[in-house]
Scaffold this active site. Sequence first.
Site, PDB file in Angstrom:
ATOM      1  CG  ASP A  67     -43.478   4.866 -14.251  1.00 23.82           C
ATOM      2  OD1 ASP A  67     -42.651   5.712 -14.449  1.00 23.82           O
ATOM      3  OD2 ASP A  67     -44.661   4.976 -14.991  1.00 23.82           O
ATOM      4  CG  ASN A 136     -51.629   0.767 -23.259  1.00 17.41           C
ATOM      5  OD1 ASN A 136     -51.254   1.830 -22.828  1.00 17.41           O
ATOM      6  ND2 ASN A 136     -50.940  -0.456 -22.910  1.00 17.41           N
ATOM      7  CG  HIS A 138     -49.548   3.256 -20.198  1.00 18.57           C
ATOM      8  ND1 HIS A 138     -48.813   2.082 -20.765  1.00 18.57           N
ATOM      9  CD2 HIS A 138     -48.814   4.134 -20.295  1.00 18.57           C
ATOM     10  CE1 HIS A 138     -47.708   2.619 -21.011  1.00 18.57           C
ATOM     11  NE2 HIS A 138     -47.534   3.735 -20.878  1.00 18.57           N
ATOM     12  CD  GLU A 143     -49.730  -1.196 -19.287  1.00 14.47           C
ATOM     13  OE1 GLU A 143     -50.068  -0.512 -19.954  1.00 14.47           O
ATOM     14  OE2 GLU A 143     -48.584  -1.698 -19.686  1.00 14.47           O
TER      15      GLU A 143
END
Length: 243
Positions: A67, A136, A138, A143
Amino acid sequence: MEVKIFETKEQMGIYAADIIENVMKSKEFPVLGLATGDTPITTYNELIKRYKNGEISFKNVKTYNLDEYVGLPKNDKNSYYTFMHEHLFDKVDIDSENIHIPDGNPADIEKFCREYDREIDDAGGIDIQFLGIGRNGHIGFNEPSDKFTEGTYKVKLTESTIEANKRFFEKESDVPKYAVTMGIKNIMKAREIILMAYGFNKAEAVKNMIEGPVSPSCPASILQNHPNVHVILDKDASSLLKK
Ligand code: F6R
Protein backbone atom coordinates in the site's frame (compact mmCIF):
# COMPACT_ATOMS: atom_id res chain seq x y z
CA MET A 1 -2.53 -21.40 10.42
CA GLU A 2 0.77 -22.09 12.15
CA VAL A 3 0.97 -19.88 15.25
CA LYS A 4 4.37 -19.24 16.91
CA ILE A 5 4.86 -17.14 20.02
CA PHE A 6 8.16 -15.48 20.88
CA GLU A 7 9.57 -13.40 23.75
CA THR A 8 11.01 -10.53 21.71
CA LYS A 9 10.52 -8.62 18.44
CA GLU A 10 14.07 -9.57 17.46
CA GLN A 11 13.31 -13.29 17.77
CA MET A 12 10.15 -12.74 15.72
CA GLY A 13 12.21 -10.98 13.05
CA ILE A 14 14.75 -13.82 12.93
CA TYR A 15 12.00 -16.42 12.50
CA ALA A 16 10.30 -14.38 9.73
CA ALA A 17 13.67 -13.82 8.02
CA ASP A 18 14.31 -17.58 8.09
CA ILE A 19 11.02 -18.16 6.23
CA ILE A 20 11.76 -15.40 3.72
CA GLU A 21 15.35 -16.59 3.20
CA ASN A 22 14.03 -20.06 2.50
CA VAL A 23 11.74 -18.69 -0.22
CA MET A 24 14.54 -16.52 -1.64
CA LYS A 25 16.83 -19.54 -1.90
CA SER A 26 14.28 -21.94 -3.34
CA LYS A 27 13.22 -19.71 -6.28
CA GLU A 28 15.28 -18.41 -9.17
CA PHE A 29 13.24 -15.18 -9.31
CA PRO A 30 11.51 -14.80 -5.92
CA VAL A 31 8.58 -12.41 -5.60
CA LEU A 32 8.10 -10.82 -2.19
CA GLY A 33 5.00 -8.95 -1.02
CA LEU A 34 6.10 -6.35 1.53
CA ALA A 35 4.56 -4.23 4.27
CA THR A 36 5.51 -1.00 6.03
CA GLY A 37 4.91 0.16 9.61
CA ASP A 38 6.65 -0.81 12.85
CA THR A 39 5.98 -4.52 12.57
CA PRO A 40 8.37 -5.56 9.75
CA ILE A 41 11.35 -3.51 10.95
CA THR A 42 13.12 -6.29 12.91
CA THR A 43 12.62 -8.64 9.94
CA TYR A 44 14.05 -6.09 7.48
CA ASN A 45 17.00 -5.49 9.84
CA GLU A 46 17.67 -9.22 9.95
CA LEU A 47 17.46 -9.52 6.15
CA ILE A 48 19.90 -6.60 5.77
CA LYS A 49 22.27 -8.29 8.22
CA ARG A 50 22.13 -11.54 6.26
CA TYR A 51 22.73 -9.64 3.00
CA LYS A 52 25.79 -7.90 4.51
CA ASN A 53 27.10 -11.26 5.73
CA GLY A 54 26.83 -12.58 2.17
CA GLU A 55 24.12 -15.10 3.11
CA ILE A 56 21.41 -13.75 0.79
CA SER A 57 21.12 -11.54 -2.28
CA PHE A 58 18.20 -9.49 -3.61
CA LYS A 59 19.62 -9.38 -7.16
CA ASN A 60 16.88 -11.56 -8.63
CA VAL A 61 14.16 -10.53 -6.18
CA LYS A 62 11.04 -8.62 -7.23
CA THR A 63 9.02 -6.83 -4.57
CA TYR A 64 5.43 -5.58 -4.49
CA ASN A 65 4.37 -3.41 -1.59
CA LEU A 66 0.91 -3.64 -0.14
CA ASP A 67 0.00 0.00 0.00
CA GLU A 68 0.77 3.71 -0.22
CA TYR A 69 -0.93 6.88 0.99
CA VAL A 70 -2.86 8.91 -1.56
CA GLY A 71 -1.78 12.52 -1.88
CA LEU A 72 1.69 12.45 -0.32
CA PRO A 73 4.58 13.27 -2.65
CA LYS A 74 6.67 10.13 -3.32
CA ASN A 75 9.63 11.54 -1.38
CA ASP A 76 7.62 12.79 1.60
CA LYS A 77 9.20 11.56 4.83
CA ASN A 78 5.97 9.68 5.64
CA SER A 79 5.41 8.04 2.25
CA TYR A 80 5.75 4.29 2.15
CA TYR A 81 8.14 4.79 -0.78
CA THR A 82 10.50 6.62 1.61
CA PHE A 83 9.93 4.06 4.38
CA MET A 84 10.85 1.12 2.17
CA HIS A 85 13.98 2.79 0.82
CA GLU A 86 15.16 3.78 4.30
CA HIS A 87 14.39 0.48 5.99
CA LEU A 88 15.34 -2.02 3.29
CA PHE A 89 15.91 -1.15 -0.35
CA ASP A 90 18.79 1.32 0.07
CA LYS A 91 20.66 -1.23 2.20
CA VAL A 92 20.54 -4.29 -0.05
CA ASP A 93 21.47 -5.16 -3.65
CA ILE A 94 17.95 -4.97 -5.10
CA ASP A 95 17.63 -3.64 -8.66
CA SER A 96 15.44 -0.51 -8.53
CA GLU A 97 13.49 -1.80 -11.55
CA ASN A 98 12.35 -4.75 -9.45
CA ILE A 99 10.82 -2.55 -6.73
CA HIS A 100 7.07 -1.94 -6.98
CA ILE A 101 5.19 0.32 -4.59
CA PRO A 102 1.68 1.54 -5.38
CA ASP A 103 1.64 5.06 -6.80
CA GLY A 104 -0.24 7.33 -4.42
CA ASN A 105 -0.73 10.02 -7.08
CA PRO A 106 -1.63 8.34 -10.38
CA ALA A 107 -3.37 10.37 -13.09
CA ASP A 108 -5.91 7.56 -13.52
CA ILE A 109 -6.26 5.58 -10.32
CA GLU A 110 -8.44 2.82 -11.75
CA LYS A 111 -6.01 2.23 -14.62
CA PHE A 112 -3.07 2.22 -12.21
CA CYS A 113 -4.75 -0.36 -9.95
CA ARG A 114 -5.49 -2.75 -12.84
CA GLU A 115 -1.88 -2.42 -14.05
CA TYR A 116 -0.53 -3.16 -10.55
CA ASP A 117 -2.61 -6.35 -10.39
CA ARG A 118 -1.47 -7.34 -13.88
CA GLU A 119 2.20 -6.75 -13.04
CA ILE A 120 1.94 -9.01 -9.99
CA ASP A 121 0.35 -11.73 -12.11
CA ASP A 122 2.94 -11.27 -14.88
CA ALA A 123 5.73 -11.69 -12.29
CA GLY A 124 4.24 -15.12 -11.54
CA GLY A 125 2.33 -14.08 -8.40
CA ILE A 126 3.65 -13.42 -4.90
CA ASP A 127 5.71 -16.22 -3.37
CA ILE A 128 5.59 -14.85 0.16
CA GLN A 129 3.49 -11.98 1.49
CA PHE A 130 4.49 -10.20 4.71
CA LEU A 131 1.59 -8.67 6.68
CA GLY A 132 1.14 -6.64 9.83
CA ILE A 133 -2.33 -6.23 11.31
CA GLY A 134 -4.20 -3.07 12.28
CA ARG A 135 -5.86 -2.75 15.69
CA ASN A 136 -9.13 -2.96 13.79
CA GLY A 137 -8.11 -6.18 12.03
CA HIS A 138 -7.07 -4.59 8.74
CA ILE A 139 -4.44 -6.19 6.50
CA GLY A 140 -2.86 -3.93 3.92
CA PHE A 141 -5.35 -1.07 4.17
CA ASN A 142 -8.35 -3.37 3.79
CA GLU A 143 -10.47 -1.87 6.51
CA PRO A 144 -13.39 -3.61 8.25
CA SER A 145 -16.42 -3.53 5.96
CA ASP A 146 -19.34 -5.67 4.80
CA LYS A 147 -17.47 -7.52 2.04
CA PHE A 148 -14.00 -8.82 1.27
CA THR A 149 -12.23 -6.76 -1.39
CA GLU A 150 -10.73 -8.02 -4.66
CA GLY A 151 -7.85 -6.33 -6.55
CA THR A 152 -5.86 -3.16 -5.83
CA TYR A 153 -8.07 -0.13 -5.13
CA LYS A 154 -8.32 3.29 -3.50
CA VAL A 155 -9.65 3.06 0.05
CA LYS A 156 -10.91 5.61 2.55
CA LEU A 157 -9.03 5.05 5.80
CA THR A 158 -11.04 4.57 8.99
CA GLU A 159 -10.78 6.87 12.01
CA SER A 160 -9.02 4.03 13.89
CA THR A 161 -6.30 3.77 11.23
CA ILE A 162 -5.86 7.55 11.02
CA GLU A 163 -5.60 7.66 14.81
CA ALA A 164 -3.02 4.81 14.84
CA ASN A 165 -0.92 6.44 12.11
CA LYS A 166 -0.95 9.99 13.46
CA ARG A 167 2.16 9.20 15.53
CA PHE A 168 4.23 9.71 12.39
CA PHE A 169 2.71 13.10 11.49
CA GLU A 170 2.88 16.51 13.15
CA LYS A 171 -0.89 16.65 13.60
CA GLU A 172 -3.81 14.32 12.98
CA SER A 173 -5.14 16.53 10.17
CA ASP A 174 -1.90 15.86 8.23
CA VAL A 175 -2.61 12.09 8.06
CA PRO A 176 -3.83 11.21 4.56
CA LYS A 177 -7.47 10.11 4.45
CA TYR A 178 -7.07 7.73 1.51
CA ALA A 179 -4.62 5.06 0.43
CA VAL A 180 -4.07 2.72 -2.50
CA THR A 181 -3.93 -0.87 -1.29
CA MET A 182 -3.79 -4.39 -2.63
CA GLY A 183 -7.15 -6.03 -2.07
CA ILE A 184 -7.91 -9.16 -0.07
CA LYS A 185 -7.94 -11.25 -3.23
CA ASN A 186 -4.38 -10.15 -4.07
CA ILE A 187 -3.25 -11.12 -0.58
CA MET A 188 -5.01 -14.50 -0.63
CA LYS A 189 -3.38 -15.35 -3.98
CA ALA A 190 0.10 -15.27 -2.37
CA ARG A 191 1.50 -18.79 -2.07
CA GLU A 192 2.72 -18.26 1.51
CA ILE A 193 1.91 -15.58 4.08
CA ILE A 194 3.58 -14.26 7.22
CA LEU A 195 1.37 -12.27 9.58
CA MET A 196 3.28 -10.70 12.45
CA ALA A 197 1.93 -8.82 15.46
CA TYR A 198 3.29 -7.68 18.79
CA GLY A 199 1.94 -5.70 21.74
CA PHE A 200 -1.29 -5.70 23.77
CA ASN A 201 -2.90 -3.24 21.38
CA LYS A 202 -2.99 -5.98 18.71
CA ALA A 203 -4.36 -8.74 21.01
CA GLU A 204 -8.04 -8.17 20.22
CA ALA A 205 -7.44 -8.12 16.45
CA VAL A 206 -5.27 -11.27 16.71
CA LYS A 207 -8.00 -13.06 18.66
CA ASN A 208 -10.64 -12.10 16.08
CA MET A 209 -8.34 -13.14 13.25
CA ILE A 210 -7.61 -16.61 14.64
CA GLU A 211 -10.63 -17.53 16.75
CA GLY A 212 -13.40 -15.32 15.38
CA PRO A 213 -15.68 -16.12 12.46
CA VAL A 214 -14.32 -15.47 8.96
CA SER A 215 -15.91 -12.07 8.39
CA PRO A 216 -15.07 -8.84 6.55
CA SER A 217 -15.66 -7.06 9.86
CA CYS A 218 -12.19 -8.46 10.72
CA PRO A 219 -10.47 -8.58 7.30
CA ALA A 220 -7.52 -10.61 8.65
CA SER A 221 -9.91 -13.47 9.57
CA ILE A 222 -9.92 -14.46 5.87
CA LEU A 223 -6.43 -15.85 6.48
CA GLN A 224 -8.11 -18.82 8.21
CA ASN A 225 -9.00 -19.93 4.65
CA HIS A 226 -5.41 -19.73 3.35
CA PRO A 227 -3.45 -23.00 3.31
CA ASN A 228 -0.02 -21.61 4.21
CA VAL A 229 0.01 -18.86 6.86
CA HIS A 230 2.65 -18.32 9.56
CA VAL A 231 1.32 -16.19 12.41
CA ILE A 232 4.24 -14.79 14.42
CA LEU A 233 3.31 -13.20 17.75
CA ASP A 234 4.75 -12.05 21.02
CA LYS A 235 3.13 -12.99 24.34
CA ASP A 236 1.20 -9.73 24.60
CA ALA A 237 -0.36 -10.02 21.13
CA SER A 238 -1.31 -13.63 21.89
CA SER A 239 -2.69 -12.88 25.35
CA LEU A 240 -6.40 -13.10 24.47
CA LEU A 241 -6.14 -16.40 22.56
CA LYS A 242 -8.03 -19.25 24.21
CA LYS A 243 -6.09 -22.15 22.69
C1 F6R B 1 1.40 -1.41 6.12
C2 F6R B 1 0.10 -2.08 6.22
C3 F6R B 1 -0.68 -2.09 7.48
C4 F6R B 1 0.18 -2.32 8.73
C5 F6R B 1 -0.68 -2.29 9.99
C6 F6R B 1 0.16 -2.45 11.24
O1 F6R B 1 1.96 -1.56 4.83
O2 F6R B 1 -0.34 -2.60 5.24
O3 F6R B 1 -1.67 -3.08 7.40
O4 F6R B 1 0.81 -3.57 8.62
O5 F6R B 1 -1.38 -1.08 10.04
O6 F6R B 1 1.00 -1.34 11.37
P1 F6R B 1 2.18 -1.33 12.44
O7 F6R B 1 3.12 -2.38 12.02
O8 F6R B 1 2.80 0.05 12.32
O9 F6R B 1 1.56 -1.60 13.76
